[in-house]
Design a protein around this motif. Structure first.
Motif, short mmCIF file in Angstrom:
data_model
loop_
_atom_site.label_atom_id
_atom_site.label_comp_id
_atom_site.label_asym_id
_atom_site.label_seq_id
_atom_site.Cartn_x
_atom_site.Cartn_y
_atom_site.Cartn_z
N ALA A 110 -12.54 -35.58 37.27
CA ALA A 110 -13.43 -35.97 37.40
C ALA A 110 -14.97 -34.96 35.61
O ALA A 110 -14.42 -34.17 35.74
CB ALA A 110 -14.41 -35.35 38.76
N ARG A 111 -15.29 -35.58 35.90
CA ARG A 111 -16.65 -35.24 34.72
C ARG A 111 -18.22 -35.51 34.95
O ARG A 111 -18.35 -34.91 35.57
CB ARG A 111 -16.46 -35.92 32.79
CG ARG A 111 -15.36 -36.36 32.62
CD ARG A 111 -14.18 -35.28 32.21
NE ARG A 111 -13.90 -35.30 30.87
CZ ARG A 111 -14.12 -33.82 30.54
NH1 ARG A 111 -12.66 -33.39 30.83
NH2 ARG A 111 -14.63 -33.89 29.48
N ARG A 165 -21.12 -30.45 32.77
CA ARG A 165 -22.50 -30.56 32.67
C ARG A 165 -23.39 -29.67 32.51
O ARG A 165 -24.72 -28.98 31.69
CB ARG A 165 -23.07 -31.87 32.80
CG ARG A 165 -24.25 -32.54 32.14
CD ARG A 165 -25.25 -33.55 32.85
NE ARG A 165 -25.33 -33.22 34.59
CZ ARG A 165 -27.00 -32.63 35.11
NH1 ARG A 165 -26.77 -32.64 34.44
NH2 ARG A 165 -26.52 -32.62 36.75
N LYS A 166 -23.72 -29.48 34.28
CA LYS A 166 -24.43 -28.22 34.00
C LYS A 166 -24.36 -26.43 35.27
O LYS A 166 -22.75 -27.75 36.16
CB LYS A 166 -25.54 -28.37 34.87
CG LYS A 166 -26.80 -28.16 35.37
CD LYS A 166 -27.57 -28.32 36.53
CE LYS A 166 -28.75 -27.34 36.62
NZ LYS A 166 -30.04 -28.03 37.70
N ILE A 167 -24.37 -25.30 35.39
CA ILE A 167 -23.87 -24.48 35.99
C ILE A 167 -25.22 -23.74 36.78
O ILE A 167 -25.94 -23.50 36.28
CB ILE A 167 -22.41 -23.51 35.81
CG1 ILE A 167 -22.32 -22.28 36.67
CG2 ILE A 167 -23.24 -22.55 34.35
CD1 ILE A 167 -21.03 -21.57 36.49
N HIS A 193 -27.23 -28.34 48.25
CA HIS A 193 -26.62 -29.61 48.52
C HIS A 193 -25.56 -29.81 47.77
O HIS A 193 -25.74 -30.11 45.89
CB HIS A 193 -27.42 -31.18 48.91
CG HIS A 193 -28.23 -30.79 49.85
ND1 HIS A 193 -27.92 -31.13 51.44
CD2 HIS A 193 -29.55 -30.91 49.82
CE1 HIS A 193 -29.26 -30.65 51.93
NE2 HIS A 193 -30.24 -30.72 50.73
N GLY A 194 -24.51 -29.91 48.16
CA GLY A 194 -23.19 -30.38 47.42
C GLY A 194 -22.52 -31.31 47.74
O GLY A 194 -22.40 -31.96 48.72
N SER A 238 -20.48 -35.52 40.26
CA SER A 238 -20.70 -34.97 41.98
C SER A 238 -20.78 -33.64 41.27
O SER A 238 -21.13 -32.99 40.26
CB SER A 238 -19.28 -34.20 41.98
OG SER A 238 -18.61 -35.97 42.34
N THR A 239 -21.66 -32.92 42.85
CA THR A 239 -22.23 -31.61 42.66
C THR A 239 -21.51 -30.80 42.92
O THR A 239 -20.77 -30.94 44.63
CB THR A 239 -23.29 -31.06 43.30
OG1 THR A 239 -24.82 -31.78 42.38
CG2 THR A 239 -23.59 -30.09 43.08
#
Length: 233
Positions: free
Chosen positions: A45-46, A72-74, A151-152, A20-21
């Motif tokens: 959640a990962r 994973r990403k910021i 978008h989230g 998820s974002t």
């Protein structure tokens, strides 16, 4: 009857999926939804992509989420601060991806998502590494960079007061990114310090209408060492 009040943090966060974002409100330490972040760590959640103004402070809140290995990403504007050692270590060791976005662009990209705007041209970043690989255009003698919305899947925000329909207002600087994140996400979860009856919130004081909010959870104020309560932002 519409009732968006969740009994617990865990109930509010249920269903967040891997990959998820997640848009997380906060400006430095102001308005950080710490209880929701801690709950997200426990939820498990990962492979998350996290959007925040910063990349965590100290060892708690967002920094703890990063340290858990769930991210994973910021996408952020200020990844490096004196106390951002968790992010720094992860980034230097190739364990997290960074997308650096100027602060105004960050807010506008989320606002565009909430407004249904497909893309927009912005002068910020033109001629720098931040514009590398992006479409550019000259408009009326000025150079612009094409930017796309953020978008989230879910937004985690901290508000001050809410009602069972999910209408929210904020306290001072704790407002920061909350309103645009709520509009940009498919699902919004907010903590509040007070839940009031319908009609008690002055319509002119409602900053985030309940149409953008899925769940609210009441949290206690933080006790101070002097035995009082801190009006936390």
């Amino acid at each position: 009857m519409i009732n968006k009040i969740a009994d617990t943090i865990a109930d509010a966060l249920s269903g967040i999926e891997d990959g998820s974002t997640v848009l997380i409100g906060g400006f430095g330490t102001s308005g950080i939804p710490a209880e929701l972040i801690d709950g997200l760590i426990g939820q498990g959640a990962r492979e998350l992509t996290v959007v925040n103004n910063n990349a965590g402070n100290g060892d708690t809140g967002l920094a703890a989420l990063l340290e858990s290995g769930a991210v994973r990403k910021i996408i952020c504007s200020f990844p490096r601060q004196a106390d951002s050692w968790v992010f720094d270590a992860l980034y230097r060791n190739g364990k997290i991806e960074l997308e650096l976005v100027p602060q105004g662009n960050l807010a506008e990209r989320m606002r565009a998502a909430g407004a249904g705007i497909g893309a927009f041209f912005c002068p910020t970043g033109y001629g720098t590494e931040l514009a590398k690989g992006k479409e550019t255009r000259e408009i009326n003698g000025r150079h612009y960079v094409l930017e796309y919305p953020i978008h989230g899947d879910v937004a985690l925000i901290k508000a001050e007061t809410g009602d069972r329909w999910g209408n929210l207002n904020y306290r001072m600087a704790a407002r920061n990114f909350g309103p645009v994140m709520a509009a940009a996400a498919k699902r919004t979860i907010a903590t509040v310090h007070e839940i009031v009856e319908l009609g008690q919130l002055d319509p002119e004081a409602v900053v985030t209408p309940g149409i953008y909010v899925n769940k609210i959870v009441k949290i206690a104020r933080v006790a101070t060492q002097a035995g009082g309560f801190k009006k936390s932002a």
